[in-house]
Design an enzyme around this catalytic site. Structure first.
Site, PDB file in Angstrom:
ATOM      1  N   GLY A  45      -9.942  22.441   6.620  1.00 31.26           N
ATOM      2  CA  GLY A  45     -10.518  23.348   5.634  1.00 31.26           C
ATOM      3  C   GLY A  45      -9.765  23.369   4.314  1.00 31.26           C
ATOM      4  O   GLY A  45      -8.575  23.058   4.252  1.00 31.26           O
TER       5      GLY A  45
ATOM      6  N   ASN B 288      -2.337  27.765   8.981  1.00 36.64           N
ATOM      7  CA  ASN B 288      -2.938  27.643  10.309  1.00 36.64           C
ATOM      8  C   ASN B 288      -2.056  28.230  11.405  1.00 36.64           C
ATOM      9  O   ASN B 288      -2.581  28.724  12.410  1.00 36.64           O
ATOM     10  CB  ASN B 288      -3.225  26.185  10.641  1.00 36.64           C
ATOM     11  CG  ASN B 288      -4.645  25.753  10.346  1.00 36.64           C
ATOM     12  OD1 ASN B 288      -5.115  24.736  10.837  1.00 36.64           O
ATOM     13  ND2 ASN B 288      -5.360  26.507   9.517  1.00 36.64           N
TER      14      ASN B 288
ATOM     15  N   ASN C 221      -5.379  21.581  15.759  1.00 32.57           N
ATOM     16  CA  ASN C 221      -6.618  22.331  15.573  1.00 32.57           C
ATOM     17  C   ASN C 221      -7.638  21.474  14.845  1.00 32.57           C
ATOM     18  O   ASN C 221      -7.334  20.899  13.800  1.00 32.57           O
ATOM     19  CB  ASN C 221      -6.342  23.607  14.769  1.00 32.57           C
ATOM     20  CG  ASN C 221      -7.606  24.359  14.396  1.00 32.57           C
ATOM     21  OD1 ASN C 221      -7.865  24.630  13.235  1.00 32.57           O
ATOM     22  ND2 ASN C 221      -8.405  24.708  15.393  1.00 32.57           N
TER      23      ASN C 221
ATOM     24  N   ARG D 189      -6.554  32.053   0.405  1.00 35.40           N
ATOM     25  CA  ARG D 189      -7.067  30.714   0.705  1.00 35.40           C
ATOM     26  C   ARG D 189      -7.680  30.073  -0.542  1.00 35.40           C
ATOM     27  O   ARG D 189      -7.536  28.873  -0.768  1.00 35.40           O
ATOM     28  CB  ARG D 189      -8.110  30.786   1.824  1.00 35.40           C
ATOM     29  CG  ARG D 189      -7.559  31.085   3.203  1.00 35.40           C
ATOM     30  CD  ARG D 189      -6.764  29.927   3.795  1.00 35.40           C
ATOM     31  NE  ARG D 189      -7.523  28.742   4.018  1.00 35.40           N
ATOM     32  CZ  ARG D 189      -7.632  28.121   5.194  1.00 35.40           C
ATOM     33  NH1 ARG D 189      -7.051  28.637   6.264  1.00 35.40           N
ATOM     34  NH2 ARG D 189      -8.291  26.982   5.312  1.00 35.40           N
TER      35      ARG D 189
ATOM     36  N   HIS E  74     -13.375  29.319  15.812  1.00 32.22           N
ATOM     37  CA  HIS E  74     -12.761  28.004  15.662  1.00 32.22           C
ATOM     38  C   HIS E  74     -11.237  28.078  15.589  1.00 32.22           C
ATOM     39  O   HIS E  74     -10.581  27.058  15.741  1.00 32.22           O
ATOM     40  CB  HIS E  74     -13.317  27.358  14.396  1.00 32.22           C
ATOM     41  CG  HIS E  74     -13.053  25.886  14.280  1.00 32.22           C
ATOM     42  ND1 HIS E  74     -13.390  24.980  15.265  1.00 32.22           N
ATOM     43  CD2 HIS E  74     -12.470  25.156  13.288  1.00 32.22           C
ATOM     44  CE1 HIS E  74     -13.044  23.759  14.885  1.00 32.22           C
ATOM     45  NE2 HIS E  74     -12.484  23.838  13.697  1.00 32.22           N
ATOM     46  N   TRP E  75     -10.697  29.263  15.342  1.00 32.74           N
ATOM     47  CA  TRP E  75      -9.250  29.416  15.151  1.00 32.74           C
ATOM     48  C   TRP E  75      -8.638  30.176  16.325  1.00 32.74           C
ATOM     49  O   TRP E  75      -8.188  31.306  16.189  1.00 32.74           O
ATOM     50  CB  TRP E  75      -8.968  30.164  13.847  1.00 32.74           C
ATOM     51  CG  TRP E  75      -9.223  29.386  12.599  1.00 32.74           C
ATOM     52  CD1 TRP E  75      -9.346  28.034  12.474  1.00 32.74           C
ATOM     53  CD2 TRP E  75      -9.375  29.925  11.278  1.00 32.74           C
ATOM     54  NE1 TRP E  75      -9.559  27.694  11.161  1.00 32.74           N
ATOM     55  CE2 TRP E  75      -9.576  28.825  10.403  1.00 32.74           C
ATOM     56  CE3 TRP E  75      -9.340  31.214  10.750  1.00 32.74           C
ATOM     57  CZ2 TRP E  75      -9.756  28.990   9.022  1.00 32.74           C
ATOM     58  CZ3 TRP E  75      -9.526  31.389   9.380  1.00 32.74           C
ATOM     59  CH2 TRP E  75      -9.729  30.281   8.531  1.00 32.74           C
TER      60      TRP E  75
END
Length: 281
Positions: A37, A45, A101, A184, A260-261
């Site tokens: 990302g 992360n 990941n 972010r 997803h995390w």
């Protein structure tokens, strides 16, 4: 005192790359690889995991080429397996557990196939497999999460980052905070070269131009742990079911109320799982 980003930050020059990484602890090496990302880094992360894992292991969370504070990288040079091996060589790491990941999970899988002598344990969270555009997806190409991710690369505004974080997690109210979305966005916009290289590389296969072949998974001989969120809208959990069906010494942990995390949404459980797995497998 809690570990800070500044305390953990290091830089190393490999044969081809200057890489930023975050280091803590001692003992068996554990290398953490982030996803693809915009604004993703080893720290963003894994900031909730490094200190806990460092109580048992020598932890390295790496900004891979094309991300974070590491060198820029065009798709023509994008080989994170080679970059990981160069990182290990530069720091004198003979063998390590790899924890990846998404894109970092695909890198870890491919490394386990190409360099089995350099990996002791394999842990992935939500890694994609290259099984055709219509398999385990909506049928019109990338998943809804990947579509949002690409849009955030084209326009890394706080609003698009909010949409990205919301689709990455199950608990939007807890994790998609204005502060995180702003951070972010700022991290992504700080490296316009990374954003441009990603978008320009999409027609050529970025961010994963080289995939592990499904037929090679049976040759992975290291203990493998696949962690996946049941509610993952970026990479569906069936990808990890496929991994578990093919990798001989493997097990799957499927987490409800998890996107997803997994390492962020379920940090304490994730840290326990990885610690027990690497210590006892």
């Amino acid at each position: 005192m809690a570990l800070t980003k500044g305390d953990a930050a290091r830089t190393v020059q490999t044969r081809d790359w200057k890489l930023r990484y975050y280091e803590a602890g001692s003992g068996h090496p554990v290398i953490l690889l982030h996803g693809s990302g915009p604004g993703a880094t080893g720290w963003s992360n894994f900031s909730g995991n490094i200190e806990a894992l460092a109580e048992h292991f020598h932890v390295y969370a790496v900004d891979m080429p094309g991300w974070g504070d590491s060198d820029a990288c065009t798709v023509e040079r994008l080989d994170h397996v080679e970059a990981a091996v160069q990182f290990m060589d530069a720091l004198g790491i003979a063998k390590a557990a790899f924890v990846g990941n998404s894109m970092g999970g695909q890198t870890s899988l491919r490394l386990a196939v190409k360099h089995p002598d350099r990996i002791s344990h394999l842990v992935t969270m939500g890694p994609p497999l290259n099984m055709g555009p219509r398999l385990f997806s909506a049928g019109d190409g990338p998943s809804e999460g990947l579509k949002v991710l690409v849009q955030a690369y084209r326009d890394a505004s706080p609003e698009n980052m909010r949409r990205l974080v919301e689709i990455m997690v199950y608990d939007k109210a807890r994790f998609a905070t204005p502060e995180l979305c702003q951070a972010r966005s700022e991290a992504a916009l700080a490296r316009p070269d990374h954003l441009a290289n990603y978008v320009e590389g999409l027609p050529k296969g970025a961010p994963i131009p080289n995939w592990v072949r499904v037929e090679d998974l049976a040759g992975i001989g290291v203990p493998s742990l696949f962690i996946h969120g049941r509610d993952d809208r970026v990479v569906s959990f069936e990808h990890s079911l496929t991994l578990t069906a093919h990798v001989p010494d493997s097990r799957l942990v499927l987490l409800n109320r998890c996107g997803h995390w997994a390492m962020i949404e379920h940090a304490e459980e994730f840290n326990r799982l990885v610690t027990d797995f690497v210590r006892h497998s």
